[in-house]
Design an enzyme around this catalytic site. Structure first.
Site, PDB file in Angstrom:
ATOM      1  N   ALA A  66       0.937  -1.100   0.065  1.00 63.66           N
ATOM      2  CA  ALA A  66       0.228  -0.026  -0.007  1.00 63.66           C
ATOM      3  C   ALA A  66       0.935   1.178  -0.087  1.00 63.66           C
ATOM      4  CB  ALA A  66      -0.958   0.036   1.449  1.00 63.66           C
ATOM      5  N   GLY A 105      -0.664  -5.111   0.200  1.00 63.88           N
ATOM      6  CA  GLY A 105      -1.653  -5.043  -0.857  1.00 63.88           C
ATOM      7  C   GLY A 105      -1.288  -5.721  -2.382  1.00 63.88           C
ATOM      8  N   GLU A 108      -2.200  -9.155  -2.291  1.00 65.30           N
ATOM      9  CA  GLU A 108      -3.660  -9.243  -2.137  1.00 65.30           C
ATOM     10  C   GLU A 108      -3.977  -9.052  -3.383  1.00 65.30           C
ATOM     11  OE1 GLU A 108      -5.370  -7.962   2.245  1.00 65.30           O
ATOM     12  OE2 GLU A 108      -4.222  -6.386   1.222  1.00 65.30           O
ATOM     13  N   GLU A 128       1.572  -6.424   7.201  1.00 64.58           N
ATOM     14  CA  GLU A 128       0.719  -5.548   7.728  1.00 64.58           C
ATOM     15  C   GLU A 128       0.926  -5.561   9.379  1.00 64.58           C
ATOM     16  OE1 GLU A 128      -1.073  -5.938   3.760  1.00 64.58           O
ATOM     17  OE2 GLU A 128      -0.221  -7.084   4.947  1.00 64.58           O
TER      18      GLU A 128
END
Length: 688
Positions: A66, A105, A108, A128
């Site tokens: 992210a 992310g 993901e 995270e």
């Protein structure tokens, strides 16, 4: 090629649409990247000529996570969960082509693709938890479905990346690509078209979710000590439990609720503060990034003992040749033996091969002659912490070292300016304070002297990063940042045990606060006789009296605590009697001392000392102090460091308590001028 926006483009290679993300340096999931991917997948899906899609990244990495600079700011662009839904819902197979790192992310996104290929050097993970969070875009729900619950728990709750080989073996990656990744991914996609391969939606898989609840209980029990005090690991476990026990959409909802709960919390804010603080520490206002650095091709180390040997391993492990000098052959042989054993133990744990061990040992040139250091670009002394000895060593180095060589001291406390004055080249002298064990601990205090040249500072900071350390620049004072603040805690801990507490009371309170151990357990581990001698002992402190009884700590089976054959500690009646007798002899009226007072007496003077350090310019910024304490002294990262913690509890609270203690206990608690100024202005250390 079609430009979707300034960071994403779409190209057609036969029947394969190639989406390329080009958002340096790490292709982070900014609003532009998310929106660009979403629009590109939809455009490719709408093109009848397209039969498969490859998601590829330019530069040195796949999507590395992210864009955390967006945390806490108004949301822009397409939300990541919506992007992932677009990818997963594509009627045409989407292949993630992974190189560099696919983290957070980024992974993901890859999990939302129908297939994944990777180069052998790739790393994949969900870190995270290290920011006090859980993965927030389906990572906790999709990863268990593809790699299994146990591997997912390990990956998500620890936050460490897995290699491409492990990812391949676990089913996360479908094929390893040797050679050109883009071409290999296109070939893989064409194979899917030819085979009319199905859309492998990870969300639809349940075959690896059939596990007993005991798996979660066992994981919690096995890692209770590692997770102590942290909120996020338990939240990660609960999210994986939701993946097992709930339908996919309900699990996604639970994951979302969890991250929204954690993100504004103190722990996540603290861990994000530490993340940014470590990076900020590398920025030095008067030594810009453009400052030239000196070439370090060979490093010399004086001393092959615990510190010297550990320091040398950092350089040998980084591929830098090391000349290591000792005074006597047996000390040199012993030191090299310990170094080899350390490397061999790492190899036994599977982290090195024996070939790696031999390659690292081959980088050593042992010597009993200081003149062997004449060709070194950096020389670090790790001799006894005595000013006269260090000045003698530097005087000799001044005559031996080549022009332009950097001369560094591993001193923990001493005046680097005085050491530098023993040479004719003070501009080349700097402090490089490693923390024990030096081959393990991440912190490196780089101590700039009054005359240290900017390029010497820049070189030391750059070299710190090269050998895997978190380097923090500090100024000259007794104990620099870390040990200067530690002295405040040690003083109060020793006063508290005479006033009414016992060592195990103080240790328990600080352990419960989140520190790895309290001051008395730490003293026993290090050895109570460091700096003590029977000839000069005055029988005036519990430590001196314990040493006089040959209770030197863990190594003798007794110190402040008694130890069994496995070094398990228990409160000692001997220590208790020594303390009670000494307090009586000193006329101290012992009293009950609360846990709250123990914590405040030990921690608040440290915060106050940190404020003085900032006043004096010894540290550049408050976050540098936090970086020192988190990486060098085991300060709990989930409180952000002493200065962030002070802002969290409120500087007004700290000031009020310091004033109260000043009235009760004297000038040791006199508030710093900066603390009083910040409170008066309604500011915190974060505002400096």
């Amino acid at each position: 090629m079609t430009a979707i926006n300034e960071v994403v483009d779409l190209a057609l290679e036969g029947a394969v649409a190639v989406i390329t993300v080009n958002s340096p340096p790490v292709n982070a999931l900014s609003a532009n990247v998310r929106t660009g991917i979403d629009e590109a997948v939809k455009a490719a899906g709408a093109d009848p000529a397209v039969k498969a899609i490859v998601l590829h990244c330019a530069g040195r990495t796949f999507i590395a996570g992210a864009d955390i600079t967006e945390f806490g700011k108004p949301w822009k662009g397409v939300p990541l969960n919506d992007v992932n839904a677009t990818i997963e819902g594509s009627a045409k197979p989407v292949v993630a082509a992974i190189h560099g790192t696919a983290l957070g992310g980024g992974l993901e996104v890859a999990l939302s693709c129908h297939y994944r290929v990777a180069v052998p050097s790739a790393k994949l993970g969900l870190p995270e938890v290290k920011l006090g969070l859980v993965p927030g875009a389906g990572g906790t729900q999709r990863l268990p479905r593809i790699v299994g619950v146990e591997k997912a728990l390990e990956t998500i709750a620890f936050g460490d990346p897995m290699s491409a080989k492990v990812a391949l073996d676990s089913g996360l990656v479908d094929q390893m690509i040797e050679g050109d990744l883009r071409a290999g991914a296109i070939a893989f996609a064409n194979g899917l078209i030819t085979a009319k391969a199905p859309l492998n939606k990870v969300r639809d898989r349940t075959d690896k979710l059939a596990v007993d609840a005991s798996v979660f209980a066992a994981f919690r029990k096995a890692n209770a000590r590692k997770f102590r005090g942290f909120e996020a690991p338990e939240a990660c476990i609960q999210c994986v439990e939701a993946a097992v026990n709930k339908p996919f959409d309900e699990g996604m909802k639970f994951e979302r609720e969890t991250i929204l709960r954690l993100m504004p919390g103190v722990q996540s804010r603290a861990q994000r503060h530490v993340f940014f603080a470590e990076r900020q520490a590398a920025k030095i206002p008067d030594v810009p990034e453009t400052t030239p650095t000196r070439t370090i091709g060979r490093v010399g180390i004086i001393g092959a003992g615990t510190m010297g040997g550990g320091i040398s391993m950092n350089f040998a492990s980084a591929g830098i040749p090391v000349t290591i000098v000792e005074m006597k052959q047996d000390a040199l042989d012993r030191g090299l033996g310990v170094i080899r054993k350390n490397y061999e133990n790492t190899a036994k744990r599977g982290r090195l091969t024996m070939a790696d061990v031999e390659a690292r040992m081959a980088r050593y040139t042992p010597s009993l002659d200081l003149s062997a250091l004449a060709d070194c670009d950096l020389i670090i002394e790790a001799v006894f912490e005595n000013m006269e000895i260090k000045k003698e060593v530097f005087g000799k180095l001044d005559a031996i070292a080549k022009p332009g060589a950097i001369l560094a001291s591993n001193t923990s406390y001493l005046d680097v300016n005085e050491i530098a004055a023993s040479t004719k080249r003070p501009q080349d002298v700097i402090g490089m304070h490693f923390f024990s064990p030096a081959n393990v601990m991440r912190l490196l205090e780089v101590v700039r002297g009054a005359k240290t040249a900017p390029d010497v500072i820049a070189t030391a900071m750059k070299l710190g990063k090269q050998i895997g350390k978190v380097a923090v620049l500090v100024g000259v004072c007794h104990g620099f940042v870390g040990n200067r603040m530690l002295a405040q805690r040690q003083r109060e801990a020793n006063k508290l045990i005479l006033e009414g507490a016992m060592p195990w009371d103080v240790d328990r309170v600080l352990y419960d606060f989140g520190l790895p151990m309290g001051p008395f357990a730490m003293s026993d581990l290090a050895g109570l006789d460091i700096g003590w001698s029977r000839e000069t002992s005055k029988s005036s402190t519990p430590r001196e009296l314990l040493c006089e009884l040959d209770r030197r700590g863990q190594k003798t089976g007794a110190g402040f605590y008694d130890y069994d054959e496995k070094r398990n500690a228990s409160p000692s009646p001997v220590t208790e009697k020594i303390i009670l007798d000494l307090a009586a002899a000193k006329g101290v009226n012992r009293r009950q001392i609360s846990d709250e007072e123990i914590l405040q007496r030990c921690i608040y003077p440290m915060i106050n000392e940190g404020a003085k350090i900032l006043e004096e310019g010894i540290a550049i910024r408050a976050s540098d102090i936090d970086t020192v304490w988190v990486n060098g002294y085991g300060w709990p990262v989930y409180t952000g460091g002493p200065m962030f913690y002070a802002d969290t509890i409120g500087l007004g609270t700290v000031l009020d308590v310091m004033k109260r203690f000043e009235g009760q206990h004297g000038a040791d608690f006199k508030p710093s001028a900066l603390l009083e100024k910040l409170v008066a202005e309604g500011k915190g250390f974060k505002d400096l």
